[in-house]
Write a protein that holds these residues in place. Sequence first.
Motif, PDB file in Angstrom:
ATOM      1  N   GLN A  37     -62.207  69.994  15.820  1.00  0.00           N
ATOM      2  CA  GLN A  37     -62.081  69.725  14.788  1.00  0.00           C
ATOM      3  C   GLN A  37     -62.430  70.796  13.880  1.00  0.00           C
ATOM      4  N   GLY A  38     -61.670  71.142  12.858  1.00  0.00           N
ATOM      5  CA  GLY A  38     -62.235  71.744  11.944  1.00  0.00           C
ATOM      6  C   GLY A  38     -62.102  72.987  11.333  1.00  0.00           C
ATOM      7  N   ARG A  39     -61.904  73.597  10.539  1.00  0.00           N
ATOM      8  CA  ARG A  39     -61.029  74.937  10.531  1.00  0.00           C
ATOM      9  C   ARG A  39     -62.326  76.461   9.914  1.00  0.00           C
ATOM     10  N   GLU A  40     -63.722  75.981  10.617  1.00  0.00           N
ATOM     11  CA  GLU A  40     -64.600  77.017   9.749  1.00  0.00           C
ATOM     12  C   GLU A  40     -64.113  78.004  10.640  1.00  0.00           C
ATOM     13  N   LEU A  41     -63.858  77.898  11.808  1.00  0.00           N
ATOM     14  CA  LEU A  41     -63.778  78.989  13.202  1.00  0.00           C
ATOM     15  C   LEU A  41     -62.929  79.664  13.023  1.00  0.00           C
ATOM     16  N   GLN A  42     -61.656  79.106  12.219  1.00  0.00           N
ATOM     17  CA  GLN A  42     -60.500  79.458  12.643  1.00  0.00           C
ATOM     18  C   GLN A  42     -59.824  80.851  12.109  1.00  0.00           C
ATOM     19  N   ARG A  43     -59.562  81.790  13.252  1.00  0.00           N
ATOM     20  CA  ARG A  43     -59.033  83.420  13.077  1.00  0.00           C
ATOM     21  C   ARG A  43     -57.552  83.070  12.058  1.00  0.00           C
ATOM     22  N   TYR A  44     -57.343  83.831  11.189  1.00  0.00           N
ATOM     23  CA  TYR A  44     -56.119  83.927  10.257  1.00  0.00           C
ATOM     24  C   TYR A  44     -55.359  85.801  10.325  1.00  0.00           C
ATOM     25  N   SER A  45     -54.514  85.519   9.826  1.00  0.00           N
ATOM     26  CA  SER A  45     -54.154  86.720  10.886  1.00  0.00           C
ATOM     27  C   SER A  45     -53.687  87.580   9.440  1.00  0.00           C
ATOM     28  N   ASP A  46     -53.781  89.077   9.541  1.00  0.00           N
ATOM     29  CA  ASP A  46     -54.069  89.898   8.229  1.00  0.00           C
ATOM     30  C   ASP A  46     -52.336  90.060   8.254  1.00  0.00           C
ATOM     31  N   SER A  47     -51.729  90.166   9.302  1.00  0.00           N
ATOM     32  CA  SER A  47     -50.309  90.603   8.683  1.00  0.00           C
ATOM     33  C   SER A  47     -49.322  89.618   7.869  1.00  0.00           C
ATOM     34  N   THR A  48     -49.744  87.947   8.483  1.00  0.00           N
ATOM     35  CA  THR A  48     -49.407  87.043   7.895  1.00  0.00           C
ATOM     36  C   THR A  48     -49.741  85.628   6.860  1.00  0.00           C
ATOM     37  N   ALA A  62     -46.858  78.297   4.760  1.00  0.00           N
ATOM     38  CA  ALA A  62     -47.617  79.369   5.317  1.00  0.00           C
ATOM     39  C   ALA A  62     -47.081  80.089   6.986  1.00  0.00           C
ATOM     40  N   THR A  63     -47.082  81.258   7.131  1.00  0.00           N
ATOM     41  CA  THR A  63     -46.195  81.897   8.366  1.00  0.00           C
ATOM     42  C   THR A  63     -47.341  81.396   9.320  1.00  0.00           C
ATOM     43  N   TYR A  64     -47.721  81.454  10.056  1.00  0.00           N
ATOM     44  CA  TYR A  64     -48.279  81.072  11.301  1.00  0.00           C
ATOM     45  C   TYR A  64     -47.882  83.004  12.749  1.00  0.00           C
ATOM     46  N   GLU A  65     -49.184  82.997  12.758  1.00  0.00           N
ATOM     47  CA  GLU A  65     -49.194  83.901  13.638  1.00  0.00           C
ATOM     48  C   GLU A  65     -49.355  83.140  15.269  1.00  0.00           C
ATOM     49  N   GLY A  66     -48.377  83.290  16.266  1.00  0.00           N
ATOM     50  CA  GLY A  66     -48.829  82.795  17.288  1.00  0.00           C
ATOM     51  C   GLY A  66     -48.373  83.424  18.848  1.00  0.00           C
ATOM     52  N   PHE A  67     -49.410  83.323  19.611  1.00  0.00           N
ATOM     53  CA  PHE A  67     -49.559  83.942  21.053  1.00  0.00           C
ATOM     54  C   PHE A  67     -49.665  82.635  22.008  1.00  0.00           C
ATOM     55  N   VAL A  68     -48.762  83.693  23.440  1.00  0.00           N
ATOM     56  CA  VAL A  68     -47.904  82.071  24.552  1.00  0.00           C
ATOM     57  C   VAL A  68     -48.670  82.853  25.496  1.00  0.00           C
ATOM     58  N   LEU A  69     -49.893  81.849  26.728  1.00  0.00           N
ATOM     59  CA  LEU A  69     -49.851  82.543  28.040  1.00  0.00           C
ATOM     60  C   LEU A  69     -49.311  81.482  28.901  1.00  0.00           C
ATOM     61  N   PRO A  70     -49.227  82.047  29.933  1.00  0.00           N
ATOM     62  CA  PRO A  70     -48.574  81.419  31.406  1.00  0.00           C
ATOM     63  C   PRO A  70     -50.131  80.390  31.555  1.00  0.00           C
TER      64      PRO A  70
END
Length: 172
Positions: A9-20, A102-110
């Motif tokens: 939980q929490g957003r202290e370690l969250q990554r943010y997109s340089d592009s969005t 906000a606009t999020y950047e998402g990646f999806v893996l199988p």
Amino acid sequence: MAAVMVARQGRELQRYSDSTGGRIVVGCIPYRLRAGGEVEVLVISSQKKGPAGGVLIPKGGWELDESMDEAARREAAEEAGVVGETGAPLGRWCYRSRSYDATYEGFVLPLRVTAELERWPEMGARRREWVSPAEAVARCPHAWMREALQRFAGTVVEADANATTALLGSAL
């Protein structure tokens, strides 16, 4: 005594997109291959929409102290109660948050499921269900997730079917 898994939980370690400028999220499409070669995907219910809402794939924030693969496997365990092996990312999507400006950047893996957990952090808040890739696409309310599921069906499903056919052919 079994160890108890707790969701991050929490957003202290969250990554943010340089592009969005928005959060970077990683999701996965948990799947299994049935005895007849049929591929099923595991979808989960949304916490916000309740049991009557559409279905989703597990996804969440990609944190600074984990790889993309680790983030996908963590989300699968926390939200869907499955563990498995991930494949190469299916792609990158940008989408508008429904909750935040906000606009999020998402990646999806199988994620090929190797085990289903009896207990997991969000088991009280979500339902999980095995369905065909086509049914998952039809029931998912988010365009970017539908596109990821379609890409999954066009690449991973086809590759698994070919591998299964080759394996069965060599056994005969």
